[in-house]
Design an enzyme around this catalytic site. Sequence first.
Site, PDB file in Angstrom:
ATOM      1  N   GLY A   7       1.013  -1.285  -0.005  1.00 27.36           N
ATOM      2  CA  GLY A   7       0.006  -0.004   0.034  1.00 27.36           C
ATOM      3  C   GLY A   7       0.704   1.349   0.068  1.00 27.36           C
ATOM      4  O   GLY A   7       1.915   1.028   0.007  1.00 27.36           O
ATOM      5  N   GLU A   9       1.264   3.399   2.621  1.00 27.03           N
ATOM      6  CA  GLU A   9       2.240   3.425   3.820  1.00 27.03           C
ATOM      7  C   GLU A   9       2.486   2.296   4.584  1.00 27.03           C
ATOM      8  O   GLU A   9       3.179   2.285   5.598  1.00 27.03           O
ATOM      9  CB  GLU A   9       1.348   4.545   4.552  1.00 27.03           C
ATOM     10  N   ASP A 121     -10.239   8.318   5.211  1.00 30.07           N
ATOM     11  CA  ASP A 121      -9.679   7.939   3.807  1.00 30.07           C
ATOM     12  C   ASP A 121     -10.751   7.171   3.212  1.00 30.07           C
ATOM     13  O   ASP A 121     -10.683   5.917   3.015  1.00 30.07           O
ATOM     14  CB  ASP A 121      -8.261   7.208   4.029  1.00 30.07           C
TER      15      ASP A 121
END
Lengths: 211, 339
Positions: A7, A9, A121
Amino acid sequence: MILLKRGAEADLYFMEWYGLNVVIKRRVSKAYRVSPLDLEIRRFRTVHEAQLIHSAKAAGVPTPAIYSVNPNDMEIIMSYIDGQIVKEVLDVIDEDARLQICRKIGNLISKLHTSGIIHGDLTTSNMVLTRTGEVSLIDFGLGDFSGELEERGVDLLLAKRALYSTHINSAEKCFKALCEAYEDEVGEKEALAVFKRVKEIERRGRYVPER
Amino acid sequence: MQKKNETICLGIESTAHTLGVGIASSRGIILADANAKYIPPLGRGIHPREAAQHHSNFSSIVLKQAIENSGIDVDQIDAVAFSVGPGLGPVLRTGATMARCLALLLHKPLVPVHHAVGHIEIASLVTRADDPLVVLVSGGHTTITAYAAGYWRICGETEDITLGNLLDVFSRKAHLPKAGGLAVEEYARGGSLFLSLPYVVKGNDVSYSGLLSASLRKLDEGVKLEDLCFSLQEVAFSMLVEATERALVHTGKKGVLLAGGVAANKRLQEMLRIMIESHDATFYLVPEKYSGDCGAQIAWAGLLSFQSGVEVKVEESFVKPKWRLSEVKIPWRNGGSTK
């Protein structure tokens, strides 16, 4: 250990762990960041995300079960949710099914907000459609505990933006369905206040003609 | 010499501090790029009326220089493009007036160009980036965008002030010897102690206003200026790189193009490059010559627009100070590529 996804992060790994199917979410160090900032961000988000996921469950929102949190290795071990990422399904199903999913999403967001949780998010990449047809929310890494109108507004706006940038052709109907379900749960007065704030935040952006 | 089937577009950039006249050829060549920059007194920002006056004073000089440098005759020009927006009203109107006069004089069509589209297209031309995720950072924009189905879609952006704005205002308040991001960059190289400053990423969006306020507070507290510049840059750029990384993973693009005035910052380049290469994507960096505002960006984007039939009548050629990138129809890109 199988790498599921790299991903933005964190790296997500799948493995069997004491007989359970789990995901290990490991927040990797970012070479572009200076190390004090890198450590601060990763440690904070690891602990914070686990707390948010846990609280979301209490609010009645399906999320992974947290098995272990390790702030030193910046690692969370949680249950693997078997299903499809909503981003992948939304454009390939018929409209009724699509809008039904959007209503479910709207309902879940309203439950989070009523309990003072901001997801932070809300893209369709962070939603899983399970085999039983439920929607489960994942990735609370940018979330927060807040009852502020502003934060709820930003949360919904991000959901809107995500729909309009990834599901171009159905975005308008999808977001409408999402908002209707949101309103059903939080009530008209609350919902209108949040929707009004969403518009305000949009206008605050750069180069908006109606400002 | 003009070749057969060659189309030539003259473009006028006039949105902020730069008055530029560029001349572009359909062979993918910039024939001329003449610019004059209005520089406000140290410690002050752009004064719209003074900038407009400056551009007006320099209009014939810059125009003449561009035509001379290009080596073409004015009658070889097929279209006149101008920056319609976004930008400062008085400044936009100065450039628009020039463009209208020229179009009427030469009996050539007038082509409206969005300033940011100009940045993206000139950067795409010189870097040959094919369907990239674009990071546009300047005084007017901090936008992460990707092309899809006729429009530039905004993947993420600043929710308040831009990165260029942040660095400009900070450098002025800190009385740095030079204005803008370059001075902050120079000072940052002398810093080493990382000071904690607000880091705000919301999904793919960033917010810089809190960072500016906190940095100015630290300035008042009298921390070492080099450390503050260092920390300000690190936090501001890390936020942008994180938002870009999210957008890159989400869109699955294979390259990232950095464009706009702040693209000249070496530390930002370095950070983006590290992130992009870790995803096996390609980093496209606009050369310094075309990173800031310039006439060439409007000429080239104008040429692409003109070839796709985009024109505006003189009597309808109003400037749009708040024209949003995502509202501009882009007919010349197909499936993300210009080819």
